[in-house]
Structures are given as C-alpha cells and as structure tokens.
Design a protein around this motif. Structure first.
Motif, PDB file in Angstrom:
ATOM      1  N   LEU A   1     -31.108 -93.362 -31.579  1.00 22.28           N
ATOM      2  CA  LEU A   1     -30.206 -92.419 -30.323  1.00 22.28           C
ATOM      3  C   LEU A   1     -29.534 -93.349 -29.947  1.00 22.28           C
ATOM      4  CD1 LEU A   1     -32.667 -89.373 -29.035  1.00 22.28           C
ATOM      5  CD2 LEU A   1     -31.715 -89.687 -31.197  1.00 22.28           C
ATOM      6  N   LYS A   2     -29.044 -94.446 -29.607  1.00 21.48           N
ATOM      7  CA  LYS A   2     -28.324 -94.968 -29.102  1.00 21.48           C
ATOM      8  C   LYS A   2     -27.148 -95.407 -30.039  1.00 21.48           C
ATOM      9  CE  LYS A   2     -30.091 -97.057 -25.857  1.00 21.48           C
ATOM     10  NZ  LYS A   2     -30.644 -98.037 -24.449  1.00 21.48           N
ATOM     11  N   GLU A   3     -28.603 -95.823 -31.216  1.00 21.24           N
ATOM     12  CA  GLU A   3     -27.278 -96.586 -32.054  1.00 21.24           C
ATOM     13  C   GLU A   3     -26.346 -95.829 -32.696  1.00 21.24           C
ATOM     14  OE1 GLU A   3     -26.891 -99.854 -33.800  1.00 21.24           O
ATOM     15  OE2 GLU A   3     -27.429-100.593 -31.549  1.00 21.24           O
ATOM     16  N   THR A   4     -27.304 -94.897 -32.746  1.00 14.28           N
ATOM     17  CA  THR A   4     -27.098 -93.132 -34.045  1.00 14.28           C
ATOM     18  C   THR A   4     -25.738 -93.547 -32.806  1.00 14.28           C
ATOM     19  OG1 THR A   4     -28.259 -93.119 -34.401  1.00 14.28           O
ATOM     20  CG2 THR A   4     -26.780 -91.772 -35.108  1.00 14.28           C
ATOM     21  N   ALA A   5     -25.147 -92.580 -31.551  1.00 16.88           N
ATOM     22  CA  ALA A   5     -24.215 -92.293 -31.092  1.00 16.88           C
ATOM     23  C   ALA A   5     -23.284 -93.850 -30.865  1.00 16.88           C
ATOM     24  CB  ALA A   5     -24.743 -92.592 -29.365  1.00 16.88           C
ATOM     25  N   ARG A   6     -23.210 -94.655 -31.338  1.00 15.50           N
ATOM     26  CA  ARG A   6     -22.457 -95.404 -31.392  1.00 15.50           C
ATOM     27  C   ARG A   6     -21.797 -95.623 -32.220  1.00 15.50           C
ATOM     28  NH1 ARG A   6     -25.503-100.730 -28.551  1.00 15.50           N
ATOM     29  NH2 ARG A   6     -25.585 -99.853 -26.649  1.00 15.50           N
ATOM     30  N   THR A   7     -22.115 -95.888 -33.280  1.00 16.89           N
ATOM     31  CA  THR A   7     -21.686 -95.691 -35.014  1.00 16.89           C
ATOM     32  C   THR A   7     -21.014 -94.402 -35.647  1.00 16.89           C
ATOM     33  OG1 THR A   7     -24.217 -97.382 -36.332  1.00 16.89           O
ATOM     34  CG2 THR A   7     -23.011 -95.820 -37.294  1.00 16.89           C
ATOM     35  N   SER A   8     -21.633 -93.452 -35.063  1.00 14.76           N
ATOM     36  CA  SER A   8     -21.032 -92.015 -35.257  1.00 14.76           C
ATOM     37  C   SER A   8     -19.767 -91.943 -34.101  1.00 14.76           C
ATOM     38  CB  SER A   8     -21.918 -91.232 -34.396  1.00 14.76           C
ATOM     39  OG  SER A   8     -23.571 -91.206 -35.022  1.00 14.76           O
ATOM     40  N   ALA A   9     -19.479 -92.628 -32.925  1.00 17.17           N
ATOM     41  CA  ALA A   9     -18.861 -93.121 -32.515  1.00 17.17           C
ATOM     42  C   ALA A   9     -17.517 -93.458 -33.103  1.00 17.17           C
ATOM     43  CB  ALA A   9     -19.028 -92.718 -31.333  1.00 17.17           C
TER      44      ALA A   9
END
Ligand code: NA
Ligand code: NA
Lengths: 168, 341, 440
Positions: free
Chosen positions: C279-287
């Motif tokens: 979830l955190k990785e997805t947050a950073r990549t998406s942002a």
C-alpha cells in the motif's frame, strides 16, 4: 531540528493513513460492478464517490512522496558535482520552482475550496453529492506539500542528505 | 483596447462550438478596436466543468456555456438551460427577449459576479439512442440510460428507468460495451458527429427530456464594467444576431443529420401521444417538486410558466399558423408559493 | 510578448530546472508560474488549480493507475512472480539461449500483469541476472536484455502509459490497449528472435545450461500449472474483460487488484507487513506519476494561454513537410526528449502540440499514438536519463559497469526503431485488433 521532525511526522502520518484509501475505492468499484452485473442494479452514487476518493487519495500523498524523495528528478548533472555546490544547486531549485508553484497551488486552492464551500456545491444529477470535501482536501494537500518543501529545503541547508532513490 | 481571453465548455470536435465561434466572430467585427476576444477551444485552458469558476474568479474574462452544467451550484441553472417537456426554441427566445427572461439570467449569474448574454438556442434534442425500441413507458422499465440533469433524472426514475451520469466523451464506449442501455446526448447533427449510429440501432423521438436548450457566454462583471456602454451594446447585438443564426443553423443541420441516420439504417420510432401526455404530467410534478426545494429555481419556473399562460391566448388563436404548442404546464400557484419561501 | 518568445523562455526555464536536478513535477509547475509572471499574466494563474482539479482529480480514467500499480505490487512483493520465473527457467534452460528466452517470456507475462517497469526490471533482474552471468552469458547481453524486456510492461496492456495517453486524447483506453497489443507482443518476439540468433551464431555469449536441479518432466509440468496458471488466468481474465467490452479499464484494475490479493492469500503468502508495504509503495508510485501530471497540466495551461502552444504548432505547420516526414520529425523529437525526460512529461508536453496537427493532416490518431508509445520504449533505455538503466545499475553486481549496460541496450534500441518502421509500413499491426473488437 524540531520543525523538520514535526513536518515530516505530519506528512508521514497523513501518507500512511491515506495509502489505505486505495483499498476503499477499489472495494467501492468492485461493489458497484457486482451490483451491476450480478444484481442488475447499479448504484447511482458509486461513480462520483469513487472519483472523489481517488482525488483525496493521490493529492494528499504529494507531501508524503516528497518526504520520501519519490518524485522523479534528473540528477545527471548534479550527481557529478562535489557535495557543496550540489547542495547549493539543489537548494536553489526550491525558491526558483517549488515554492512559487506550491504557493500558487495553495493560495488558489484555498480560494477554490472556499467558493465551493460557500456555494454548497454538489454534483449535478438525481443524486446530489457534495463536491466541496474533495476541493477542501486539495487545499489541505497543497498546504501539506508546501510545508514538506520547507522541511526538505531546511534539510538541504543543514547538511548533506543520505541518498534514497525511489522511482517507479 | 480591451483584450479578452474566452473559453468554452465545448471541445473543437463538437459542432456546438460553432455558436461560440459565430459570436466571437461577430463580436470582434462589431466592437472594432475597442475589444479583441480570443477564443480557446474547450479543454485547452480549463476543463469544461471549471469554466464557471475561471470566469467567476476573473482568471478568464469570458466563458461560453450551457447553464445546466452549473446546476450543482444552484438548481435554478437547470431551467435556464433546458426543460423537461416545456419550452421550445421560440418560447425561450420570446421569454428571454420580451417576457423578462434576460433579467432573470443576469440575476442568477449576477449572484456569482457575472453578466450573462444568452446567444444560442437549439430546438428539440434527438431523444434516446438504444439497441431496443422505446415506444411506450413500459419499454423504459429497468433501463440504464445516460441522461443529464436533475429534473430529468428524477423524471426518468419515476418512469421506471435509472439515470447514469457520464461525461460526453465516455458515452460511445459505454454504449458499445453495454455499460448503459441507451443514451441521450444532443441534437441529431451533434449526435451524428459523436458516432452514435455506430453503436446503437434504435432512436426514440421526440426528446422529451430536453424540449429546447439555451447557450451563452458568462462574462466577469469587472471585465464587463470596464467596457464602454457602446461596446456593451455591440456585444448584445452580436449575441442577438448569433441567437437567430443558431436557431436556423441547428435546425438545418439537424434535418440533414436526420436523413443521415435514416440512411445508416437506424430504426427511428416515435412515442405515442398517450405516452407523451403521461410524461408531461409527470414532468410537471417533477418540476414542481424540484422548484419547491429551491426558491431561486421556483422563481425561474414561475416566470417561465407565467409566460406560457400569458402567451397561450394569442398562440392558440393563430393556430394552425402558430409558433409551436402551448403545453399544459406545472401549476403556477404551487410555483408561486414555493418562490415566496 | 509574442507566443514565440514565451515558448522559448518557458522551454529554457524547463531545461534549466531539469538539469538542476529538481523534481520534474515541480520543475513543470514552477515553470508554469514563472512563465505567467514573465508574460505579465499573473491574473491567469487561477487556471492552474482549475486544471489540476478538473484534469487530474476529477478524472475517472486515471483511477486505474494506482489500482494497476497495486495489483503489480501484490503479485511481485509476495513472490508469486518469482515462482513463475523459476518454472519457466527450469523448462527452457536446457536450450541454447534458453535462459534468455525465459527472460523474454516472463517479461511478456509480467508486462501483461503490470504497467510499471520498475517492478518488472527489479523482479526479473534480481531473479535472472545472477544465473545468467553464472552460466556464462555475456554481461552486455544479459543486462541489455533484462532492461529492454522489462520495459515491455509499459507497452503491452494493461499499461499506465496508455491510460494516461487515453486520458489526454479522444481515444478510449480500450481502443488504445487493443492497438498496442500486437506491437507489444511483436516487439517481445523480436527480442526473443534476437536472443535466439545470438545463441545460434555466438553460443559463447548465450550458452546452454547444465542444470544442477534434478526435476522430472511430470514434476515440471505440475509446477508450471500450479505456479504459472493462476496469474495467467488473472492476466487473460483482466485483459479479456476489457477487450471484450465487459468492463472499463478502471473496473478491470480494481478487480485485478482484488484477484491478485486472492492469489497471494490462497498461496499462503499473505503477510501483514508485505500488505501494508504494498500500500505504501503504491502510494508513493502513484503520487510520483500523478504529480507529474499535475505539474504538466499547469505547464500546458499557461503555455497555451500565453500563446506558446499556438506558436509551436505554427512552427510545425510552417515546416510544410509531407506527413511522413513530419511524423518522422515528431518521432525524432520524442526520441531525443526520451534521453532527458520521463515518459509522463513527454506525453503530456507533446500531445497538445502534436495531436491537433496530426488531426489536421487526417492521420489516424490511434496509429500515431501507438507508434509514439513504441518509440517511447527507447526513453527507458537511452542515456543519460533512462529508468531501465537506473534500475539495472541498482541491481547489477560489481563486475558489471554502467558502460556494459549502455552498450548492452543498444541492439534493443535498434530493434525498437525497427519495430517503429514496421508499424509505419504495416499500420495493420496497430489497427487490426481494434478493428476486429470495436467495429460493428
Ligand atoms: Na503492461
Ligand atoms: Na532516456
């Protein structure tokens, strides 16, 4: 520096909390798909609500991503510079690019959210979903981004940063 | 000399933008050196939904619209844009120019610091495009239809269908994939340019959901006030001239497109009179209901229905040479009571 | 101030910011502000926020980006993809060049589950590079192949690049996915043919492998079915529902993320930490991706309103070239931009300039956009700025120099150019599948 710790802490908490929102809008989409295909009864509100949640999600992650240096940069020139000039060049980027953008983003988002709030703006259809929460979130997100920029600038001013490369 | 940046809610690919282009062409011609308007296609400066805010905040001086897009701010914008089974094009023109409509536009837009010049009118929209015939209200049961508007959505729900809100650009794909069972969009010429003949086999007329529509330009009040009275008058003339042009232009283009749809093999059906009478009754009830939730909306509808009742005598007397029909509209007393709130 | 002047000034500021090593998203956004100030049009700055809200936040299509990233994270972080590769490696290693072919094959499979190249290259690199070098594959061939194959994910659907392209053009995600399908697969095939040819003519660069593991045919098939089948079903289920018109890309991405999570759970590989990590990785990549869209939408709005966009388009039209020459020029621009910029920036900056000109010339936008998507494959591989190079450098063992990687990717850049030429000669490569799926 306490200010840096405070700002980093705020964006860390916001980022971790908001990262869960992806699960919520994924679930909402699936719920709507199931209702549509299995029960032939789509919701009237899922489409707009999903969009709003996604908006909340990514915009509030801007400061968090900056805190983790996740935003792509082209460091092919700066990486060959000695540490001191490199820090100065990196610091210059903030007053030149980041702060003007983040300030305009924050200031105009604030006016934007304020108008929406005063007008009680809703979506337009038989279900009238309020629009101002996501616009207010944008203004808050812009402010969080601006704060994180201050923190990053101060970190560069204080001393060299340990490398953390994290691109997608 | 004043330099204005103007944008519109219509992308270059939709024929509706022709009205905006016509207005800007005439305005630039008439105002001479006093004013230069530069028109940017929809979506190139700000997204369609943001044109209102951009003019309101003075970021751009002018923005072309269809007032119904702003009904999320005040439901009164809806009857300023279109009606579920009430006005036709001539009614809108009469009401705007001689029965106090122009002032009402400027009262509502004025609340947001804007001046409004209505300059486009299109008569009846196409109706629904589907893959099964719709000839009576029975055929609407359980159908998922793309439809815009608050009154329209409530009316459709009462008729047994369900409203799907969807941006114009997404309709084609949604129809193709069966995400929706059918859709209304605009007048036949605009529908043709959007490619509906490729993804639907049936067309149900008339467009009861949108009996006629108005288009125009929002102008930031400060920018308007900076103009001389002469220039302001010239802009009003340009708006009136564009209004007349738009009526004839879209009727001719719709007629051409109707033939194109026929040639393409689209099955065109008509709702029978009994069904239309039922829809009218339910539309009246919906209008009263929505109007009574918002005094602004009730005031607009009241003025419009008052015009219909006032004009009915002469219009009916001149039959069969009259300009359209006089509907049995919503109850004026109900609207009057709700406008007082 | 004339459009030409403001175009030159804004381009200059943009390049300056890039080379200062400032994050691309904020270089774009900052250039927008500076451009408006220099043009004396600070009044228009409000459009920045109007555009960010309308183009990026209030955008149903872009929802698919975080969800496809999440789906990829679930699959790769939990080791599901490792096992798939293991099975393929055992199956193909005995053939000359087989290990290389296994890399291409797993890359295509991963490409069809994800649209993020970082995950693909890291996963394949970590799994494949060591065995390849150990068994005597050339450093250059190994690193070049892994880098190039890993980038296929952004071309073969589902792809976040195609989603962004659809969001910024008049085409639907489905049509673009269908259009890019064949070129992506054929490009993968070209890579495989290249490896096979090298193995045939220079077996010393890509030798056959003597496996230490002893595994019977039955056990191998069982392993393939257990490890590779569920993800494959997922892949074709997702692609199928989208291409057959049952679901939109956004819906498919949500269902895909759910199914990926279910695969992880049924494999008994669910761990709370990996889950929150994803979830955190997805947050950073998406942002990261979406903030470049934020910066770029600010940039193009100001670039347009100050006249820079019209001046640039006029410049292109003023060349008065034959369509094929103009397209060649555009692709050269994309290629050169690809050396310095990230794909998000290239798409968002070039689309508003190119697409209207393309439309005027009566060129099929689908064909043009897919051609550009193919050419953009080079942007990951060309120095000095190329994601694939960065990732390879990060995972390569000490003996591999950056120059080995750069020389290693050169033949693959050649193959991409070859593929672009093939699309120009045979437009059916792009238009055939969408024509089959989307015309009544
Ligand atoms: Na992909
Ligand atoms: Na590159």
């Amino acid at each position: 520096m306490p200010l840096i710790r405070l700002i980093d802490g705020i964006n860390e908490i916001v980022g971790r909390a908001v990262s869960w929102v992806a699960i919520i809008f994924a679930g909402l989409i699936i719920y709507d798909v199931v209702l549509r295909y299995v029960f032939n009864a789509p919701t009237l509100w899922a489409f707009d609500l999903t969009k709003h949640l996604y908006g909340f999600y990514f915009i509030l992650l801007g400061g968090y991503a900056l805190r983790h240096q996740a935003h792509v940069r082209v460091d092919l020139v700066t990486e060959n510079l000695p540490s001191m000039p490199r820090r100065i060049v990196e610091m210059l980027g903030y007053p030149l690019f980041f702060f003007p953008f983040a300030w305009v983003f924050t200031y105009h988002s604030y006016l934007f959210a304020q108008r929406s709030w005063m007008q009680g703006e809703t979506t337009y259809g038989s279900i009238q979903l309020p629009v101002y929460p996501v616009k207010i979130a944008m203004a808050v997100a812009a402010a969080l981004l601006l704060l994180q920029g201050i923190s990053e600038f101060l970190k560069l001013a204080i001393g060299p940063r340990e490398e953390s490369k994290d691109v997608g | 000399q004043e330099n204005w940046t103007m944008t519109t809610v219509w992308p270059a690919s939709l024929e509706l933008i022709e009205m905006d282009r016509k207005f800007v062409e005439l305005a630039n011609l008439l105002t001479g050196d006093a004013l230069a308007i530069e028109l940017f296609d929809g979506g190139t400066l700000v997204p369609a939904g943001e044109v209102f805010g951009a003019v309101e905040s003075g970021t751009v001086q002018a923005g072309a619209d269809w007032p119904g897009y702003w009904a999320g701010r005040d439901t009164a914008f809806s009857p300023l844009a279109t009606h579920a089974s009430l006005f036709n094009a001539v009614d809108y023109v009469n009401w705007i120019q001689q029965w106090g409509g122009f002032e009402i536009y400027n009262e509502i837009y004025g609340q947001y610091g804007m001046v409004y010049l209505p300059y486009g009118v299109t008569n009846n929209e196409s109706g629904f495009r589907t893959n099964t015939p719709i000839e009576t209200t029975d055929d609407l049961q359980g159908m998922r239809l793309r439809l815009s508007g608050l009154e329209q959505g409530r009316l459709l729900t009462q008729l047994g269908g369900s409203q799907v809100s969807m941006a114009g650009g997404e309709i084609y794909q949604a129809l193709e994939r069966g995400v929706i069972d059918g859709s209304e969009f605009s007048t036949p010429n605009v529908d043709w340019s959007a490619g509906f003949q490729q993804v639907t086999t049936h067309w149900s007329t008339p467009g009861w959901h949108q009996s006629s529509s108005i288009f125009g330009v929002m102008i930031n009040k400060a920018s308007w006030d900076a103009l001389s009275e002469e220039t302001q008058a010239q802009l009003r003339v340009a708006a009136d001239a564009t209004m007349l042009w738009s009526l004839a232009f879209t009727e001719r283009r719709s007629n051409e497109a109707y033939a194109q749809f026929q040639e393409a093999g689209v099955e065109i059906t008509r709702l029978d009179d009994a069904t239309l009478a039922t829809i009218q009754e339910m539309a009246n009830a919906t209008i009263e209901e929505v109007a009574c939730e918002n005094p602004n909306s009730a005031r607009v509808y009241l003025s419009q229905v008052a015009y219909l009742n006032d004009y009915a005598n002469w219009r009916d007397a001149s039959a069969p040479f009259n300009l359209g029909r006089t509907p049995v509209g919503p109850d004026m007393d109900v609207l009057a009571a709700c406008a007082e709130q | 101030m004339s459009g030409e002047t403001i175009a030159i000034i804004m381009a200059g500021i943009l390049v300056l910011g890039l080379f200062m090593g400032h994050p691309l998203a904020f270089v774009l956004g900052g250039t927008a502000i500076l451009g408006a100030v220099i043009a004396g049009r600070t009044q228009i700055l409000g459009i920045v926020v109007n555009r960010i809200y309308g183009d990026v936040l209030d955008n149903y299509v872009l929802i698919a980006i975080p969800l496809f990233v999440l789906m990829a994270r679930f699959l790769s972080d939990s080791g599901v993809t490792d096992k798939m590769f293991e099975a393929l490696r055992l199956l193909m290693a005995r053939v000359t060049g087989g290990l290389g072919l296994a890399v291409v094959l797993i890359s295509i499979l991963l490409a069809a589950t994800t649209g993020i190249i970082g995950a693909s290259i890291t996963v394949i690199g970590v799994m494949a590079l060591k065995p390849m070098l150990q068994y005597g594959y050339s450093k250059r061939l190994s690193t070049g192949l892994i880098a190039a194959s890993g980038c296929l994910g952004i071309l073969i659907p589902p792809s976040i690049m195609l989603i962004l392209m659809a969001s910024n053009s008049s085409l639907s995600v489905g049509v673009l996915f269908a259009g890019a399908m064949m070129p992506g697969m054929v490009l993968g095939l070209l890579y495989a043919l290249y490896v096979a040819a090298v193995a045939f003519f220079r077996p010393d660069l890509a030798p056959a492998v003597k496996l230490e593991e002893k595994i019977g045919r039955g056990a191998l098939i069982k392993m393939l079915i257990i490890e590779a089948l569920p993800p494959l079903v997922l892949i074709f289920g997702i692609l199928g529902t989208m291409l057959m018109g049952i679901a939109t890309a956004t819906e498919a991405s949500a269902v895909g993320a759910l199914l990926a999570l279910l695969i992880v759970i049924t494999r008994g590989r669910f761990e709370w930490r990996t889950f929150t990590g994803a979830l955190k990785e997805t947050a950073r990549t998406s942002a990261m991706i979406l903030f470049i869209v934020v910066g770029a939408t600010a940039f193009t709005g100001v670039f347009n309103i100050t006249g820079g966009l019209r001046a640039t388009q006029a410049l292109l039209r003023g060349l008065e070239m034959e369509p094929w020459m103009l397209i060649t020029v555009m692709m050269l621009i994309v290629f050169v931009l690809g050396m310095f910029l990230d794909w998000t920036g290239i798409v968002l900056l070039s689309f508003p300039i190119f697409l209207p000109v393309i439309q005027e010339m009566g060129i099929d936008p689908l064909w043009f956009i897919v051609l550009m998507a193919v050419v953009l494959q080079t942007s990951f591989l060309t120095p000095p700025f190329g994601y694939a190079l960065f990732y390879m450098r990060a995972i390569a063992p000490d003996g591999v120099k950056i120059s080995d990687i750069i020389i290693g990717v050169l033949p693959f850049i050649g193959l991409i150019v070859l593929m672009a030429i093939a699309i120009a000669i045979f437009p059916q490569l792009v238009t055939w599948l969408p024509g089959l799926l989307y015309t009544n």
